[in-house]
Enzyme design. Structure first.
Site, PDB file in Angstrom:
ATOM      1  N   CYS A  75       0.792  -1.258   0.140  1.00 46.79           N
ATOM      2  CA  CYS A  75      -0.051  -0.042   0.213  1.00 46.79           C
ATOM      3  C   CYS A  75       0.732   1.088   0.064  1.00 46.79           C
ATOM      4  O   CYS A  75       0.847   2.092  -0.949  1.00 46.79           O
ATOM      5  CB  CYS A  75      -0.977   0.006   1.251  1.00 46.79           C
ATOM      6  N   HIS A 136      -3.272   6.042   4.354  1.00 49.76           N
ATOM      7  CA  HIS A 136      -1.914   5.293   4.597  1.00 49.76           C
ATOM      8  C   HIS A 136      -0.744   5.951   4.033  1.00 49.76           C
ATOM      9  O   HIS A 136       0.230   5.345   3.520  1.00 49.76           O
ATOM     10  CB  HIS A 136      -2.207   3.894   3.968  1.00 49.76           C
TER      11      HIS A 136
END
Ligand SMILES: *[C@@H]1O[C@H](CO)[C@@H](O)[C@H](O)[C@H]1NC(C)=O
Ligand SMILES: *[C@@H]1O[C@H](CO)[C@@H](O)[C@H](O)[C@H]1NC(C)=O
Ligand SMILES: *[C@@H]1O[C@H](CO)[C@@H](O)[C@H](O)[C@H]1NC(C)=O
Length: 585
Positions: A75, A136
């Site tokens: 990610c 994130h």
């Protein structure tokens, strides 16, 4: 401050609020990014048992890319590359250490303030920019509320969602998803010290241990402190990381997962409705289909593929609801809509025999594996009726980093000239004006290690791929690293290849049979060409501060987003908000 006030202020600063005539010719841009979704999970990419009618519909009305590549197989670095249009190594968002993603909301690493996102450039062109969902990419640098990495400091005028990532601890009913492996020694020391203390204490009570109460209480205090810090950091992870925020304010700590997906969806729809006059940019970064799989009742047990299949079908429905909003507002023809995943499906997450992660179709490997296609080849669909040809399919190599120059170009902005942008403007390719993508080489990193590189030899239509390093699958031949749930980027669990393993992807998309000098007469020449490109590319990478280093990726109490008085951080303001937004209309 209300949104309109923020926009007005933005206008004043940027002097970009020109006549509506110039702005209305700019398309709205809706970018939908799924999390951990595999290319084999989607109907229009060949899955005939899962139902994804909305995403399939997007492809039918638009352009479907079959070789859409992420810059990283996990990610944080993949999303950093997406936002900046640059390989994550250039912004320090990919690392050669133990951690490949941000591990805490209260870590100090994140997207560096001097990086430029496409949202910043679109904002300068008069776009209202919103980010809804998973981020994130960090929160704060030095103090709790500096929010230096926050979307609102990276080109977005509006944010609602989760600044961290879903992980098992967000689900109070699941077992801890904390990487105990990475902290096992600390856990052991902490508990050994605590146990030793207890033994001493009992010994003293029985008169068997000749230490003074003073020494004993000091030891007990140290033991308690150690234990406390262990549980404070690891036992409370749900409170530390699973937080919902609107702009700079926490609305739920910890978040109530069972309602998060619907809150995000409603917010995305409301953003489109609010900004129907455009032009707007909305990045809708889904929490689906990352574990834990919290599925709404309507979808439980409805798919042919268990909980994971149910979750994919729910995601498709959410995508459909947001696309419907565009339709209802009459914005469909004036909006470039895009759908992709941040990297490949996660093969190794299973509970017993039940698969909880995605499926990458005919492609080898998955999430966390940089070289094998399964980790980096993702769905990529663009729709813009009347501008992009409906129902077309493009096999050329493209990258998620291409979104940066593509959207900046559409907005009428110019690319920064003080840095390398690795993405390329996709519009000519998508419109069928050119036969080939501009990418000749793409580099496939695992952390800071270059595992593989691809060469698109346009004149003969070949896509060569050389693997310098590959993870060693366990158990052997299993197609994944099932003993550790993710594959390593370096070390004893990774094989190095000299000469590299070579494949030609148009003939062998599953990377099943490596070529050799016997089977490929040009073997040496091809490897040489790729080696040379890798060398040239390496020279363009300059050292920058490492955002994911152990120190930048450690939990720092003074950076912990906290709704209350630290460490008593909890609140639920979603109820109030629901009423407010209704009254605002
Ligand atoms: C469709 O997706 C499911 C869920 O990921 C997977 O188990 C199945 O193998 C896929 N089917 C095909 C034909 O790819
Ligand atoms: C939208 O574009 C499509 C394709 O060009 C066209 O058929 C349709 O009439 C357009 N709709 C509107 C409302 O302009
Ligand atoms: C951002 O700042 C870092 C540290 O000063 C520097 O190394 C890097 O080159 C800068 N990046 C850009 C794009 O200016």
């Amino acid at each position: 401050m209300s949104n309109s006030a923020i926009i007005l202020l933005g206008c004043l600063f940027l002097k970009t609020c020109g006549s509506t005539a110039t702005t209305s010719s700019k398309p709205n841009i809706l970018l939908i990014i799924a999390d951990d979704l595999g290319i084999g999970d989607i109907g229009c990419y060949g899955n005939d048992t899962i139902r994804t009618p909305n995403i399939d519909g997007l492809a039918k009305e638009g352009v479907r890319l079959t070789q859409h590549i992420t810059a990283a197989p996990v990610c944080t670095p993949s999303r950093a590359a997406f936002m900046t249009g640059r390989y994550p190594l250039r912004s320090g968002m990919d690392h050669n250490g133990e951690y490949r993603v941000l591990m805490w909301l209260a870590a100090s690493g994140g997207i560096p303030p001097n990086e430029t996102t496409f949202a910043e450039l679109l904002q300068q062109q008069g776009y209202t920019t919103g980010y809804i969902g998973k981020w994130h990419l960090g929160v704060s640098c030095e103090s709790r509320n500096d929010h230096c990495h926050h979307p609102l400091n990276n080109g977005f005028t509006y944010f609602y969602g989760m600044l961290f990532s879903l992980f098992d601890d967000c689900d109070p009913t699941a077992e801890s998803g904390i990487d105990i492996r990475g902290h096992s020694r600390l856990w052991l020391y902490t508990h050994v010290v605590a146990l030793a203390n207890l033994t001493l204490f009992i010994g003293k009570l029985l008169g068997l241990v000749p230490v003074s109460w003073k020494v004993l209480s000091l030891l007990a205090f140290c033991g308690f402190l150690l234990l406390f810090s262990w549980y404070l950091t690891f036992g409370m992870a749900r409170y530390w990381n699973c937080i919902l925020m609107r702009n700079h304010d926490i609305t739920e700590q910890p978040m109530k997962l069972e309602r998060t997906a619907s809150l995000l969806m409603k917010d995305a729809r409301a953003f489109i409705e609010r900004n129907r006059k455009g032009p707007f940019l909305l990045v809708f970064s889904l929490l689906h289909v990352h574990a834990p799989l919290i599925i709404s009742e309507k979808f439980i047990g409805k798919s042919k593929h268990g909980k994971y299949g149910d979750f994919v079908e729910e995601m498709d429905w959410i995508v459909g609801q947001v696309l419907d909003t565009l339709d209802k507002e009459g914005l469909k023809n004036n909006t470039l809509a895009y759908f992709a995943s941040d990297h490949g499906g996660h093969l190794e997450i299973k509970k017993g025999n039940v698969q909880l992660g995605g499926w990458n179709g005919i492609y080898k490997g998955g999430k966390a594996m940089a070289g094998w296609e399964g980790g980096i080849r993702v769905p990529g669909i663009f729709r813009w009726p009347g501008v992009l040809p409906a129902g077309s399919v493009i096999d050329e190599p493209t990258s998620l980093m291409d979104i940066f120059p593509t959207t900046v170009h559409l907005a009428g902005g110019t690319l920064p000239e003080d840095r390398i942008i690795d993405g390329r403007d996709l519009m000519p390719l998508l419109q069928g004006k050119v036969p080939h993508s501009e990418h000749e080489f793409l580099f496939h990193y695992c952390g800071a290690y270059l595992h593989a590189a691809r060469w698109h030899q346009k004149d003969i239509g070949a896509v060569w791929k050389a693997h310098y390093m590959t993870p060693i699958f366990k158990p052997e031949g299993a197609g994944g690293c099932y003993d550790t749930t993710v594959c390593d980027c370096t070390g004893e669990h990774v094989a190095t290849h000299d000469p590299p393993l070579l494949f030609e992807l148009t003939r062998d998309p599953s990377e099943a049979e490596p070529l050799s000098q016997d089977t490929e007469p040009r073997f040496k020449e091809i490897i040489q060409r790729i080696d040379q490109a890798v060398e040239v590319h390496r020279k363009t990478i300059t050292p920058v501060p490492q955002q994911l280093s152990a120190i930048n990726n450690a939990w720092k109490p003074w950076l912990q987003p906290c709704c209350g008085t630290f460490p008593m951080c909890w609140c639920d303001k979603e109820q109030n908000k629901a009423i407010n937004s209704r009254s605002k209309g």
